[in-house]
Design a protein around this motif. Structure first.
Motif, short mmCIF file in Angstrom:
data_model
loop_
_atom_site.label_atom_id
_atom_site.label_comp_id
_atom_site.label_asym_id
_atom_site.label_seq_id
_atom_site.Cartn_x
_atom_site.Cartn_y
_atom_site.Cartn_z
N ALA A 168 5.51 14.84 -5.33
CA ALA A 168 6.22 14.09 -6.07
C ALA A 168 5.42 13.15 -7.09
CB ALA A 168 7.32 13.62 -5.42
N ILE A 169 4.60 12.50 -6.40
CA ILE A 169 3.62 11.54 -7.26
C ILE A 169 2.97 12.20 -8.25
CG2 ILE A 169 1.45 10.18 -7.03
CD1 ILE A 169 2.28 9.79 -4.17
N ASN A 170 2.48 13.34 -8.19
CA ASN A 170 1.99 14.15 -9.21
C ASN A 170 2.79 14.51 -10.56
OD1 ASN A 170 -0.77 14.17 -8.06
ND2 ASN A 170 -0.99 16.08 -7.44
N LEU A 171 4.00 15.14 -10.01
CA LEU A 171 4.82 15.37 -10.97
C LEU A 171 5.41 14.09 -11.91
CD1 LEU A 171 7.17 17.91 -8.98
CD2 LEU A 171 5.75 18.35 -10.84
N TYR A 172 5.46 13.05 -11.23
CA TYR A 172 5.73 11.75 -11.91
C TYR A 172 4.87 11.49 -12.72
CZ TYR A 172 6.65 6.71 -12.58
OH TYR A 172 6.73 5.28 -13.09
N LEU A 173 3.38 11.55 -12.42
CA LEU A 173 2.33 11.07 -13.18
C LEU A 173 2.09 12.22 -14.55
CD1 LEU A 173 -0.39 10.45 -10.66
CD2 LEU A 173 0.88 8.63 -12.25
#
Length: 223
Positions: free
Chosen positions: A70-75
């Motif tokens: 989820a963090i990577n998709l946000y970034l």
């Protein structure tokens, strides 16, 4: 405003975020959370950052996100990164493999890491039946990956995506936890290509290795 990432350098999940951020050209402020000292298990950490007491956790102003995928998709959304795929079909294929990796792949490698590494550090007897079960699940998943990767350099399309990063994550602990990946030549060739083609993946491997080997030496554990 600086984006903060909380985590331990020995974590394969933090590695996924750090490598992806490097590839996307996003600067993150690292905040060390020593998992071996239980720093993610404090009431302060759980109440403010992640109630599960796990890392990594991203803090971007008032936004708190946990779970590396989820963090990577946000970034990626911040910079319109091609790591999510470049067409609608690719984007859904990338998501498919990211979800697959969480459900069919990393959960069982985590189990083996906990049994072979975590319990050795704690001086607790391993559950050999659980290891056998998890290895069976890993081999079943690796069979799928090895067939899929025949003749391919990447999981989706012709370029690196989050599908590759998510599935490559367990290689962070392959030698310490003795995952049976080396039985699958296409899987090994694919991962070797990632190490050779993407400096960020090699750099973050060295960081994980240094952290883990230093910690194991400090507690007198040889795996």
């Amino acid at each position: 405003m600086t984006i903060k990432i909380y985590g331990d350098a020995g974590s394969g999940s933090l590695r996924r975020v750090n490598a992806a951020a490097k590839i996307m050209g996003i600067e993150l402020e690292r905040v060390t959370v020593d998992l071996f000292k239980g720093e993610s298990q404090t009431d302060a950490f759980k109440s403010r950052l992640n109630p599960h007491g796990l890392t990594p956790v991203l803090e971007d102003g008032d936004i708190i996100i946990y779970e590396a995928s989820a963090i990577n998709l946000y970034l990626a959304d911040k910079v319109n990164s091609p790591l999510v795929g470049t067409t609608q079909e690719e984007r859904f294929q990338v998501l498919q493999w990211m979800f697959w990796s969480g459900e069919q792949w990393r959960t069982f490698t985590t189990t083996i890491f906990d049994e072979r590494v975590g319990k050795t550090v704690m001086g607790v007897a391993k559950n050999e039946s659980l290891i056998t079960f998890a290895e069976g699940k890993i081999r079943a998943a690796a069979d799928v990956l090895d067939r899929h990767l025949e003749g391919r350099k990447f999981m989706v399309g012709n370029a690196l995506t989050f599908a590759d990063i998510d599935i490559a994550a367990p290689f962070s602990q392959i030698d310490r936890a003795r995952f049976p990946f080396k039985e699958y030549p296409n899987l090994i060739a694919w991962h070797d290509n990632l190490l050779q083609s993407f400096p960020a993946w090699a750099e973050t491997k060295a960081e994980v290795d240094n952290r883990m080997e230093s910690f194991l030496a400090s507690v007198g554990v040889k795996l």
